[in-house]
Write an enzyme that holds these catalytic residues in place. Structure first.
Site, PDB file in Angstrom:
ATOM      1  N   ASN A  46      61.803  34.220  24.899  1.00  0.00           N
ATOM      2  CA  ASN A  46      60.723  35.143  24.454  1.00  0.00           C
ATOM      3  C   ASN A  46      59.282  34.679  24.645  1.00  0.00           C
ATOM      4  OD1 ASN A  46      59.352  36.979  22.374  1.00  0.00           O
ATOM      5  ND2 ASN A  46      58.981  35.014  21.398  1.00  0.00           N
ATOM      6  N   TYR A  57      49.631  36.749  35.057  1.00  0.00           N
ATOM      7  CA  TYR A  57      50.625  37.452  34.089  1.00  0.00           C
ATOM      8  C   TYR A  57      51.397  38.424  34.913  1.00  0.00           C
ATOM      9  CZ  TYR A  57      52.545  39.345  29.673  1.00  0.00           C
ATOM     10  OH  TYR A  57      53.271  39.880  28.820  1.00  0.00           O
ATOM     11  N   LYS A 100      55.565  37.857  35.630  1.00  0.00           N
ATOM     12  CA  LYS A 100      56.631  38.990  34.834  1.00  0.00           C
ATOM     13  C   LYS A 100      57.271  39.745  36.062  1.00  0.00           C
ATOM     14  CE  LYS A 100      55.895  38.022  30.739  1.00  0.00           C
ATOM     15  NZ  LYS A 100      56.979  37.051  29.887  1.00  0.00           N
ATOM     16  N   THR A 127      50.746  42.185  17.826  1.00  0.00           N
ATOM     17  CA  THR A 127      50.703  40.566  17.842  1.00  0.00           C
ATOM     18  C   THR A 127      49.529  39.983  17.983  1.00  0.00           C
ATOM     19  OG1 THR A 127      51.418  40.569  20.239  1.00  0.00           O
ATOM     20  CG2 THR A 127      53.259  41.111  18.757  1.00  0.00           C
TER      21      THR A 127
END
Length: 252
Positions: free
Chosen positions: A87, A154, A158, A191
């Protein structure tokens, strides 16, 4: 006896996944740079165990040392199944690719791509050696499928995780093992990462207003809801589709 190893458990989605796993009767091992005392309390309430290991996922030696400690402990208890949830991840650097510092890029790739790949590789090897089923997942992102201005690192890391997942699943199928490896795109959640995104400079991240609108219009999912979806997927072992890139959008 079931065990789940979850990285990035100090807050956010990782914390939610760890808690929901324990509420489901799964013993949890958490990996993060800082501890989360609430997870120990959750373990006691649900009559399962929780262990925390401090590890800097930006350091390869630290990852391998932590894996050796964890695997020696959990596999000695003859688990019926082990879940691995990669995670932990970072979003920064947020900026035009030509402005990204080499050292920042190297750290980003280490945490987002190298660390989860190394952990998955090591746990797969151990699971096969011990004849224990492993179901592993790495948190992906919708950014893996489209270019985002200011997110070159990023998006790339990913996307690489998605292809790694498909490749490893292909290998496990060809070897006819009982192991399954998937990726999971959690969508936009409430978040600290989202907070950082909203604080971005528009010159660095051109879509910042769109992400600010997610918060303003209550379009961010709670991490408990997203974590619940992932835990349900993982713990329905016979239904897990090896190599699939799951998306929370199909469930919430």
């Amino acid at each position: 006896m079931r065990f789940a190893v979850v990285t990035g458990v100090s807050r956010g989605l990782g914390e939610s996944i760890a808690k929901i796993m324990m509420e489901s009767g799964v013993n949890v091992v958490g990996i993060s740079r800082s501890k989360n005392d609430s997870l120990q309390a959750c373990a006691s309430q649900n009559n399962v165990t929780y262990q925390h290991f401090t590890c800097d996922l930006g350091n390869l030696e630290s990852i391998e040392r932590t894996f050796n400690q964890i695997s020696e402990d959990i596999f000695s208890q003859e688990p019926s199944i082990v879940y691995l949830v990669n995670n932990a991840g970072v979003l920064e650097p947020i900026d035009k690719s030509m402005n990204v510092k080499s050292s920042d890029l190297a750290y980003h790739v280490q945490v987002n791509t190298v660390a989860p790949m190394v952990l998955m590789n090591l746990f797969l090897k151990k699971a096969i050696d011990q004849d224990v089923q492993l179901i592993g997942t790495t948190i992906s992102s919708g950014a893996a499928d489209r270019p985002v201005y200011g997110w070159s690192a990023y998006c790339s890391t990913k996307a690489s995780i998605n292809m790694y997942t498909k490749t490893v699943a292909l290998e496990q199928d060809e070897l006819k093992t009982q192991n399954k490896v998937i990726a999971f795109s959690p969508g936009v959640m409430d978040t600290q990462m989202q907070t950082k995104i909203r604080e971005s400079n528009k010159d660095e991240f051109i879509e910042v207003d769109t992400f600010r609108s997610y918060k303003d219009n209550n379009l961010l999912n709670e991490t408990d809801a997203v974590g619940g979806v992932l835990v349900n997927i993982l713990t329905d072992e016979s239904s897990v589709e090896n190599g699939k890139i799951y998306s929370v959008k199909d469930y919430l």
